[in-house]
Structures are given as C-alpha cells and as structure tokens.
Design a protein around this motif. Structure first.
Motif, PDB file in Angstrom:
ATOM      1  N   PRO A 160      -7.510   3.127  -2.804  1.00 30.63           N
ATOM      2  CA  PRO A 160      -6.593   4.110  -3.396  1.00 30.63           C
ATOM      3  C   PRO A 160      -7.352   5.165  -4.192  1.00 30.63           C
ATOM      4  N   ALA A 161      -7.018   6.429  -3.934  1.00 30.55           N
ATOM      5  CA  ALA A 161      -7.743   7.529  -4.568  1.00 30.55           C
ATOM      6  C   ALA A 161      -6.887   8.309  -5.559  1.00 30.55           C
ATOM      7  N   THR A 162      -5.572   8.174  -5.483  1.00 32.73           N
ATOM      8  CA  THR A 162      -4.686   8.922  -6.362  1.00 32.73           C
ATOM      9  C   THR A 162      -3.845   7.961  -7.186  1.00 32.73           C
ATOM     10  N   GLN A 163      -3.226   8.479  -8.241  1.00 30.93           N
ATOM     11  CA  GLN A 163      -2.358   7.641  -9.062  1.00 30.93           C
ATOM     12  C   GLN A 163      -1.170   7.148  -8.253  1.00 30.93           C
ATOM     13  N   ARG A 164      -0.668   7.975  -7.382  1.00 30.59           N
ATOM     14  CA  ARG A 164       0.458   7.574  -6.530  1.00 30.59           C
ATOM     15  C   ARG A 164       0.066   6.384  -5.647  1.00 30.59           C
ATOM     16  N   GLU A 165      -1.125   6.438  -5.079  1.00 28.52           N
ATOM     17  CA  GLU A 165      -1.594   5.332  -4.240  1.00 28.52           C
ATOM     18  C   GLU A 165      -1.818   4.071  -5.069  1.00 28.52           C
ATOM     19  N   ARG A 166      -2.337   4.230  -6.282  1.00 25.86           N
ATOM     20  CA  ARG A 166      -2.525   3.067  -7.152  1.00 25.86           C
ATOM     21  C   ARG A 166      -1.175   2.471  -7.563  1.00 25.86           C
TER      22      ARG A 166
END
Length: 201
Positions: free
Chosen positions: A87-93
């Motif tokens: 995960p690279a973005t806060q949304r993905e996290r």
C-alpha cells in the motif's frame, strides 16, 4: 462478507500429516462453506480453484451479490477481494486495515469451533479421510450450537489463528505469461477493489 482461512489438523502414530481445511464464514461466525480433503502442502489458491464455489463465481451468472475476503495467498477477482501487497497511499492503507480487521471474523469462528470441540485442537487419531469427515461434522455442529446461541466452553489458553500467508497475492504477479482470460479477470478484480477504495476509504 465472508472469509477464507485454513485449519491444520494432525494425524496419528507420532507422524504429523497435515490436512488443509478451507472454510468460509459469515459475520455471525457460521461456516457457510467447508472444504476438508486436501493435504497441507497444497496452496490455498489451488484449493479454491478446484472447488465448485470457484466455478460458480467465475461463471457469468454469479450465485449471489457481494464479495468474499481472502488473504494475499488468493487470486484477486471481482468477487474476491485481497489485500494490497504494497500500500502506497492512505486510502490503500485504510482499505488494508479494514480488510484485515474484517477478516479476523474467520479466525474467531475457528477459535470458537476449537473451544467447542477439543479434538480440533489436539489432533485426530484417525485415517485422513475419516479425520476430514470428523472435522466437517464438528464445524456443522458448531453452526448448530451458534444458531441456538449456546455459549462455547471457557478456555484460558485459546489459540489465535493466523491465516495470513507469506505468499504474494496472485493478482500482483507480472502480466507476462498470463492467460488473457486470467488477465481480464484479474483486471476486473483490480477495478472493483479500486472502486471500493474510492467509495469507502
């Protein structure tokens, strides 16, 4: 939502033969699908691919709406959501956190079943085929007890299941040497996963 996981059981005579059990449960800790017949060395994704459930959901007319949650050992599909490997973005996290938190339901269901039926924790002194039948019946009886709202026995040393795997999500493999139909199904899974992130995370 429902969830995939595995249980490992032991055989007899001091020889540990592992049986890989793949289960799906719902939010009420009810097992709604049980596959108990594969040796422990078989990959999760292969057990799923060989199942009637997989064939049903890969068909144009899926038997129900909604998605399953599986760990990263499974393939990504439009009906089977897996975690994002890096995960690279806060949304993905956020998505990964929600995915992991929700998937702990299957760990709880297995833990409760093992508390109800001690043989699922200590191993079965039976031939593998008979052991698979006993495991399946124990999980069916767990369903009955859960529907009757019977409390599971107390246990101070309850084991926690860890159904995560170190294997990569099949959907994250490179595109080369992938069948075009498989690539299309994987891309459909990516699209659904991205839409879920955009709408909810």
């Amino acid at each position: 939502m429902v969830h995939f996981s595995g249980i490992i059981e032991k055989w007899r005579n001091g020889i540990h033969l592992f049986i890989h059990i793949q289960v799906i449960c719902d939010a009420d800790l009810i097992f709604i699908n049980i596959i108990a017949r594969w040796p422990g060395s078989v990959h999760d994704a292969r057990i799923l691919r060989e199942s009637a459930l997989f064939r049903a959901f890969e068909s144009p007319r899926k038997p129900l709406n909604g998605v399953f949650l599986g760990d990263r050992g499974y393939m990504l599909r439009d009906w089977l959501m897996t975690p994002i490997l890096h995960p690279a973005t806060q949304r993905e996290r956020n998505y990964n956190f929600a995915h992991s938190s929700t998937r702990t339901t299957v760990e709880r269901s297995i833990g409760v079943a093992k508390r109800r039926w001690h043989c699922l924790r200590t191993g079965l002194r039976l031939e593998p085929a008979k052991a698979c039948q006993v495991i399946t019946v124990c999980l069916m009886l767990h369903n009955r007890a859960t529907r009757l709202r019977l409390d599971p026995p107390d246990s101070d040393d309850e084991e926690e299941e860890d159904d995560d795997t170190d294997e990569e999500d099949e959907g994250e493999h490179p595109d080369h040497e992938i069948d075009p139909r498989e690539r299309a199904r994987r891309n459909a899974g990516h699209a659904v996963r991205q839409r879920l992130m955009n709408e909810y995370f």
